[in-house]
Design a protein around this motif. Structure first.
Motif, short mmCIF file in Angstrom:
data_model
loop_
_atom_site.label_atom_id
_atom_site.label_comp_id
_atom_site.label_asym_id
_atom_site.label_seq_id
_atom_site.Cartn_x
_atom_site.Cartn_y
_atom_site.Cartn_z
N GLN A 146 24.74 -0.52 34.29
CA GLN A 146 24.86 -1.67 35.19
C GLN A 146 23.51 -2.10 35.75
O GLN A 146 23.26 -3.30 35.90
CB GLN A 146 25.85 -1.38 36.32
CG GLN A 146 27.28 -1.28 35.86
CD GLN A 146 27.78 -2.52 35.11
OE1 GLN A 146 27.19 -3.59 35.09
NE2 GLN A 146 28.89 -2.36 34.43
N PHE A 147 22.65 -1.15 36.06
CA PHE A 147 21.32 -1.50 36.54
C PHE A 147 20.59 -2.33 35.48
O PHE A 147 20.05 -3.41 35.77
CB PHE A 147 20.50 -0.26 36.91
CG PHE A 147 19.10 -0.59 37.31
CD1 PHE A 147 18.84 -1.11 38.57
CD2 PHE A 147 18.05 -0.40 36.43
CE1 PHE A 147 17.54 -1.45 38.95
CE2 PHE A 147 16.75 -0.74 36.80
CZ PHE A 147 16.49 -1.26 38.06
N ALA A 148 20.57 -1.83 34.26
CA ALA A 148 19.91 -2.55 33.17
C ALA A 148 20.61 -3.87 32.87
O ALA A 148 19.96 -4.89 32.60
CB ALA A 148 19.88 -1.68 31.92
N ASN A 149 21.92 -3.86 32.95
CA ASN A 149 22.71 -5.06 32.68
C ASN A 149 22.35 -6.18 33.67
O ASN A 149 22.01 -7.29 33.26
CB ASN A 149 24.21 -4.70 32.77
CG ASN A 149 25.11 -5.89 32.64
OD1 ASN A 149 24.79 -6.88 32.00
ND2 ASN A 149 26.28 -5.80 33.26
N PHE A 150 22.44 -5.90 34.95
CA PHE A 150 22.22 -6.96 35.94
C PHE A 150 20.76 -7.40 36.00
O PHE A 150 20.47 -8.59 36.09
CB PHE A 150 22.75 -6.54 37.32
CG PHE A 150 24.21 -6.81 37.47
CD1 PHE A 150 24.67 -7.99 38.03
CD2 PHE A 150 25.15 -5.89 37.03
CE1 PHE A 150 26.02 -8.26 38.15
CE2 PHE A 150 26.51 -6.14 37.14
CZ PHE A 150 26.95 -7.33 37.70
N THR A 151 19.83 -6.46 35.94
CA THR A 151 18.42 -6.86 36.01
C THR A 151 18.03 -7.66 34.77
O THR A 151 17.33 -8.67 34.88
CB THR A 151 17.48 -5.66 36.20
OG1 THR A 151 17.72 -4.69 35.17
CG2 THR A 151 17.66 -5.02 37.56
N SER A 152 18.49 -7.24 33.60
CA SER A 152 18.16 -8.00 32.39
C SER A 152 18.86 -9.35 32.37
O SER A 152 18.31 -10.33 31.86
CB SER A 152 18.50 -7.20 31.13
OG SER A 152 19.90 -7.03 30.98
#
Length: 183
Positions: A146-152
């Motif tokens: 989720q961290f990678a998902n939202f930031t990307s």
């Protein structure tokens, strides 16, 4: 309908109905990021075109950017959830059923790149909607995903919309230069 015709129709609609820009961008980004749907909905060209309207048409960047970012992140989140819920049985669904090598390749890609695979995939059409489902299937830790998902997603939406905006400004500038040279 070609990608160009699809994009032109969406852009023309947004130009005429500016209040619909953010909801349309949300739906386009969601579809572009959702496993399987992204193969049928090539929305990136429309998103770049809508970005061109931001500078040229006076649309507000922030709400459109947030809508695109959230749409993309929720599309990836749903793809991840589908992968986590259905695991390898998803391999029996098209297009994975016709290309069985995709799951092992996706798993190897995620193992090699880890969380960066989500960033890399976000900017690659064929990987954008497939990597999140593979991350779910093979159990990438939820919060890392989720961290990678939202930031990307926020970066991706900013890049696409800004490409359109900058492209429109460069195009306008070039036309002005050409017009001055001819007069």
């Amino acid at each position: 309908m070609s990608i160009e015709e699809f994009a032109r129709a969406i852009i023309d609609f947004v130009r005429t109905h500016e209040a619909w820009a953010a909801p349309i961008v949300f739906v386009l980004a969601f579809g572009e990021s959702l496993a399987f749907v992204s193969l049928l909905l090539p929305a990136w060209a429309a998103l770049v075109g809508i970005g061109a309207l931001i500078g040229a048409g006076g649309l507000d960047f922030v709400p459109i950017w947030i809508a695109g970012s959230l749409g993309a992140a929720l599309g990836d989140w749903l793809s991840y959830w589908i992968g986590a819920k259905f695991k390898t049985s998803i391999a029996n669904v098209w297009p994975l059923s016709r290309h069985p090598q995709l799951l092992p390749r996706g798993e190897a890609f995620i193992k090699k790149w880890g969380v960066l695979a989500i960033f890399i995939a976000r900017f690659s059409g064929p990987l954008r909607a497939s990597v999140p489902i593979v991350a779910g299937i093979f159990g990438m830790p939820y919060w890392r995903f989720q961290f990678a998902n939202f930031t990307s997603a926020f970066l991706w939406a900013a890049v696409l919309l800004t490409l359109g905006d900058v492209g429109a400004k460069v195009s306008s500038w070039l036309w002005d230069v050409i017009a001055r040279l001819w007069t």
